[in-house]
Design a protein around this motif. Structure first.
Motif, mmCIF file in Angstrom:
data_model
loop_
_atom_site.group_PDB
_atom_site.id
_atom_site.type_symbol
_atom_site.label_atom_id
_atom_site.label_comp_id
_atom_site.label_asym_id
_atom_site.label_seq_id
_atom_site.Cartn_x
_atom_site.Cartn_y
_atom_site.Cartn_z
ATOM 1 N N ASN A 1 4.651 7.600 59.767
ATOM 2 C CA ASN A 1 5.630 7.152 58.783
ATOM 3 C C ASN A 1 5.019 6.473 57.568
ATOM 4 O OD1 ASN A 1 7.982 8.052 60.161
ATOM 5 N ND2 ASN A 1 7.779 6.344 61.562
ATOM 6 N N THR A 2 3.786 5.977 57.687
ATOM 7 C CA THR A 2 3.190 5.254 56.560
ATOM 8 C C THR A 2 1.876 5.853 56.070
ATOM 9 O OG1 THR A 2 2.032 3.726 58.043
ATOM 10 C CG2 THR A 2 4.231 3.072 57.302
ATOM 11 N N GLY A 3 1.299 6.775 56.808
ATOM 12 C CA GLY A 3 0.038 7.383 56.385
ATOM 13 C C GLY A 3 0.214 8.227 55.130
ATOM 14 N N SER A 4 -0.797 8.204 54.266
ATOM 15 C CA SER A 4 -0.728 9.006 53.044
ATOM 16 C C SER A 4 -0.956 10.482 53.373
ATOM 17 C CB SER A 4 -1.784 8.534 52.050
ATOM 18 O OG SER A 4 -3.077 8.877 52.523
ATOM 19 N N VAL A 5 -0.559 11.342 52.449
ATOM 20 C CA VAL A 5 -0.775 12.780 52.629
ATOM 21 C C VAL A 5 -2.258 13.062 52.838
ATOM 22 C CG1 VAL A 5 -0.629 15.032 51.474
ATOM 23 C CG2 VAL A 5 1.315 13.455 51.403
ATOM 24 N N SER A 6 -3.129 12.397 52.066
ATOM 25 C CA SER A 6 -4.567 12.658 52.211
ATOM 26 C C SER A 6 -5.091 12.173 53.562
ATOM 27 C CB SER A 6 -5.356 12.046 51.060
ATOM 28 O OG SER A 6 -5.177 10.653 51.009
ATOM 29 N N GLU A 7 -4.570 11.041 54.067
ATOM 30 C CA GLU A 7 -4.979 10.575 55.400
ATOM 31 C C GLU A 7 -4.545 11.574 56.472
ATOM 32 O OE1 GLU A 7 -4.914 5.748 55.434
ATOM 33 O OE2 GLU A 7 -2.979 6.733 55.210
ATOM 34 N N LEU A 8 -3.336 12.083 56.366
ATOM 35 C CA LEU A 8 -2.831 13.046 57.352
ATOM 36 C C LEU A 8 -3.594 14.367 57.265
ATOM 37 C CD1 LEU A 8 0.938 12.199 56.892
ATOM 38 C CD2 LEU A 8 -0.425 11.708 58.927
ATOM 39 N N ASN A 9 -3.966 14.786 56.053
ATOM 40 C CA ASN A 9 -4.757 16.011 55.890
ATOM 41 C C ASN A 9 -6.147 15.860 56.501
ATOM 42 O OD1 ASN A 9 -2.805 17.529 54.593
ATOM 43 N ND2 ASN A 9 -3.517 16.993 52.550
ATOM 44 N N ALA A 10 -6.639 14.628 56.625
ATOM 45 C CA ALA A 10 -7.985 14.383 57.134
ATOM 46 C C ALA A 10 -8.059 14.378 58.662
ATOM 47 C CB ALA A 10 -8.508 13.050 56.596
ATOM 48 N N LEU A 11 -6.941 14.513 59.356
ATOM 49 C CA LEU A 11 -6.964 14.520 60.820
ATOM 50 C C LEU A 11 -7.802 15.692 61.319
ATOM 51 C CD1 LEU A 11 -3.199 13.773 61.447
ATOM 52 C CD2 LEU A 11 -5.099 12.203 61.862
ATOM 53 N N ARG A 12 -8.642 15.434 62.308
ATOM 54 C CA ARG A 12 -9.492 16.482 62.876
ATOM 55 C C ARG A 12 -8.636 17.593 63.484
ATOM 56 N NH1 ARG A 12 -11.519 12.166 65.134
ATOM 57 N NH2 ARG A 12 -10.781 12.799 67.176
ATOM 58 N N GLY A 13 -8.862 18.833 63.049
ATOM 59 C CA GLY A 13 -8.162 19.968 63.631
ATOM 60 C C GLY A 13 -6.789 20.228 63.049
ATOM 61 N N GLY A 14 -6.378 19.450 62.058
ATOM 62 C CA GLY A 14 -5.027 19.598 61.528
ATOM 63 C C GLY A 14 -4.904 20.517 60.335
ATOM 64 N N GLY A 15 -5.888 20.478 59.450
ATOM 65 C CA GLY A 15 -5.778 21.258 58.224
ATOM 66 C C GLY A 15 -4.894 20.540 57.213
ATOM 67 N N MET A 16 -4.257 21.309 56.352
ATOM 68 C CA MET A 16 -3.448 20.739 55.273
ATOM 69 C C MET A 16 -2.007 20.499 55.750
ATOM 70 S SD MET A 16 -5.759 20.392 53.047
ATOM 71 C CE MET A 16 -4.947 20.022 51.505
ATOM 72 N N ILE A 17 -1.834 19.515 56.626
ATOM 73 C CA ILE A 17 -0.528 19.260 57.243
ATOM 74 C C ILE A 17 0.165 18.031 56.686
ATOM 75 C CG2 ILE A 17 -1.129 20.396 59.406
ATOM 76 C CD1 ILE A 17 -1.777 17.631 60.565
ATOM 77 N N GLY A 18 -0.516 17.291 55.805
ATOM 78 C CA GLY A 18 0.017 16.025 55.328
ATOM 79 C C GLY A 18 1.368 16.132 54.641
ATOM 80 N N ARG A 19 1.512 17.082 53.745
ATOM 81 C CA ARG A 19 2.769 17.212 53.003
ATOM 82 C C ARG A 19 3.919 17.586 53.936
ATOM 83 N NH1 ARG A 19 1.901 20.105 47.873
ATOM 84 N NH2 ARG A 19 1.503 18.008 47.174
ATOM 85 N N ALA A 20 3.675 18.494 54.882
ATOM 86 C CA ALA A 20 4.734 18.887 55.820
ATOM 87 C C ALA A 20 5.192 17.694 56.658
ATOM 88 C CB ALA A 20 4.234 20.014 56.726
ATOM 89 N N ILE A 21 4.234 16.879 57.102
ATOM 90 C CA ILE A 21 4.581 15.695 57.895
ATOM 91 C C ILE A 21 5.371 14.714 57.044
ATOM 92 C CG2 ILE A 21 3.620 13.667 59.052
ATOM 93 C CD1 ILE A 21 1.331 15.487 60.055
ATOM 94 N N ALA A 22 4.925 14.464 55.823
ATOM 95 C CA ALA A 22 5.586 13.482 54.957
ATOM 96 C C ALA A 22 7.013 13.907 54.611
ATOM 97 C CB ALA A 22 4.762 13.281 53.688
ATOM 98 N N GLN A 23 7.253 15.192 54.450
ATOM 99 C CA GLN A 23 8.583 15.662 54.059
ATOM 100 C C GLN A 23 9.629 15.450 55.150
ATOM 101 O OE1 GLN A 23 7.697 19.723 52.912
ATOM 102 N NE2 GLN A 23 7.568 19.168 50.752
ATOM 103 N N LYS A 24 9.224 15.359 56.414
ATOM 104 C CA LYS A 24 10.170 15.222 57.524
ATOM 105 C C LYS A 24 10.313 13.790 58.014
ATOM 106 C CE LYS A 24 10.908 19.732 58.247
ATOM 107 N NZ LYS A 24 12.109 20.434 58.602
#
Length: 60
Positions: A7-30
């Motif tokens: 709920n508080t992580g930035s898009v770039s922090e979420l994109n940096a998760l190991r094995g996730g890829g570019m998932i930050g924006r999708a997570i933030a939108q929901k």
């Protein structure tokens, strides 16, 4: 590695998760999330990606 709050992580922090890829924006939108499992119930991530990142995220 620090655990990232969905709920508080930035898009770039979420994109940096190991094995996730570019998932930050999708997570933030929901946002907001009540639990990590909502990444599946809200159809944000595939089960394969969820399994790779679930131990790296939390909901506070």
């Amino acid at each position: 590695m620090a655990v990232i709050d969905l709920n508080t992580g930035s898009v770039s922090e979420l994109n940096a998760l190991r094995g996730g890829g570019m998932i930050g924006r999708a997570i933030a939108q929901k946002r907001p999330y009540a639990s990590v499992g909502e990444l599946l119930s809200k159809r944000v991530l595939s089960r394969a990606v969820y399994e790779r990142i679930k131990d790296q995220v939390t909901v506070r």
